[in-house]
Design an enzyme around this catalytic site. Structure first.
Site, short mmCIF file in Angstrom:
data_model
loop_
_atom_site.label_atom_id
_atom_site.label_comp_id
_atom_site.label_asym_id
_atom_site.label_seq_id
_atom_site.Cartn_x
_atom_site.Cartn_y
_atom_site.Cartn_z
CB CYS A 214 -0.95 0.00 1.20
SG CYS A 214 -2.16 -1.33 1.09
CG HIS B 276 -3.40 3.22 1.13
ND1 HIS B 276 -3.78 2.71 -0.08
CD2 HIS B 276 -3.50 2.20 2.02
CE1 HIS B 276 -4.09 1.43 0.07
NE2 HIS B 276 -3.93 1.10 1.33
CG ASN C 21 -6.69 -1.26 0.20
OD1 ASN C 21 -5.90 -0.88 -0.66
ND2 ASN C 21 -6.30 -1.58 1.42
#
Ligand code: ACO
Length: 336
Positions: free
Chosen positions: A115, A263, A293
């Site tokens: 990430c 993020h 995500n």
């Protein structure tokens, strides 16, 4: 002489295939209310099997970024590709993008920081440009995560969170010393590697036929694992720390932030950070509701949409921040 780098063009691509929370509830014991309440996610995109790959989506996002940057693709000097879901174990996706875009034999580097991958990649590009080595670096974050998710009730805590997609940026040398990437800040803590990981046993030390012979359908170790609450608690702390670190390094404060693009891990994490930094809804960009995500792709997809929606203006202070598997976390402080 040290140069300044700036994001000259952005682009993103997501698959057409929309998977809603109701679609997932047909495959596993979950429901729209639970997913929205805990994560903010309404739907995500899943790549079309056999036609869309991490590289193909990265190429599509790159073409848009190159067009937005108003440069010829031949002007790209270097590629940095961030992903946790490469097409192949090796080679990495960077070289595949070089081929697909028909670029001259420029270097291609792959980044494995999940990430935080895009901000790590942006940091690498920034250093090369600052030292004068390159003028235009293509930075890509792309993920095809859906094939690796356990789409049964056993894997529901992960399966509902993640989506597929790609984002890209052309990072270029800037003549304006006041604008561009002011600094980047990178961290890791490997002691928590197993808390969010796909630690498929033996890969790297065993031959795949050996692994498969030992495998059985109940062996969950072939799927990604996440200790959700532990990750959540660490995420909120590290997000805050690394944003503060970036602001301090530039003599700035929370009040200077015009736009935070975090993020897209979980809407609750973004809201926690927003509250902590006393930012308004207009000062934090969230699109996890639409895409879930997307790991290394989430920051460039969100940044592209924020720019396209006119939410970032010239001169704004833009903060990018990420936290994820590794653990790794990172921020970038940008004067737009
Ligand atoms: N639908 C319905 N119920 C579910 C689901 C689901 N999809 N998933 C889990 N549950 C159940 C659990 O089984 C549990 O049931 P039980 O109480 O009977 O045991 C209950 O819901 C609560 O589960 P928790 O895991 O405690 O739920 P939590 O409130 O922690 O939310 C979540 C889970 C959303 C995953 C959260 O922990 C989270 O967002 N963590 C951080 C994720 C993140 O930031 N990741 C970092 C980036 S990702 C990367 O780097 C690749």
């Amino acid at each position: 002489m040290l140069y300044r780098s700036k994001i000259k063009g952005l682009g993103f691509y997501v698959p057409d295939n929309i998977v809603t929370n109701d679609d997932l509830s047909k495959l596993m014991d979950t429901n729209d209310a639970w997913i929205q309440e805990r994560t903010g996610i309404k739907e995500r995109r899943h790549a079309l099997k056999g036609t869309e790959t991490t590289t193909s989506m990265g190429v599509k996002a790159s073409l848009k970024a190159i067009e937005a940057a108003q440069i010829n693709k031949e002007e790209i000097d270097f590629i940095v590709f961030a992903t946790l879901s490469p097409d192949y174990y090796f080679p990495g996706c960077g070289v595949l993008v070089q081929k697909e875009l028909g670029l001259p034999n420029v270097g291609a580097l792959d980044i494995r920081n999940q990430c935080s991958g895009f901000i790590y990649a942006l940091s690498v590009a920034d250093q090369y440009i600052k030292t004068g080595m390159y003028k235009n670096v293509l930075v890509i974050g792309s993920e095809t995560q859906s094939p690796a998710l356990d789409m049964t009730t056993r894997g529901r805590n992960m399966a509902v969170l993640f989506g597929d997609g790609a984002g890209a940026a052309v990072v270029s040398r800037s003549d304006d010393a006041q604008k561009g990437i002011l600094s980047t800040h990178l961290h890791s803590q490997g002691e928590h590697a197993a808390e969010l990981a796909m630690i498929t046993p033996g890969v790297g030390t065993k031959w795949v036929p050996e692994i498969l012979a030992e495998n059985n359908p109940d062996d969950v170790s072939y799927y990604p694992y996440m200790n959700g609450q532990f990750v959540f608690k660490n995420a909120v702390v590290r997000f805050s720390e690394v944003i503060e670190e970036g602001l301090k390094a530039n003599g700035l404060t929370r009040a200077d932030i015009n736009m935070l693009v975090p993020h897209q891990a979980n809407l609750r994490i973004s809201q926690f950070i927003q509250h902590q930094f006393k930012l308004t809804d207009e000062q934090v960009f969230n699109n996890i509701m639409k895409y879930g995500n997307t790991t290394a792709a989430s920051v460039p997809i969100a940044l592209t949409e924020a720019v396209q929606q006119g939410k970032i203006k010239e001169g704004d202070l833009v903060v990018l921040a990420a936290f994820g598997s590794g653990f790794t976390w990172a921020s970038a402080i940008i004067r737009w």
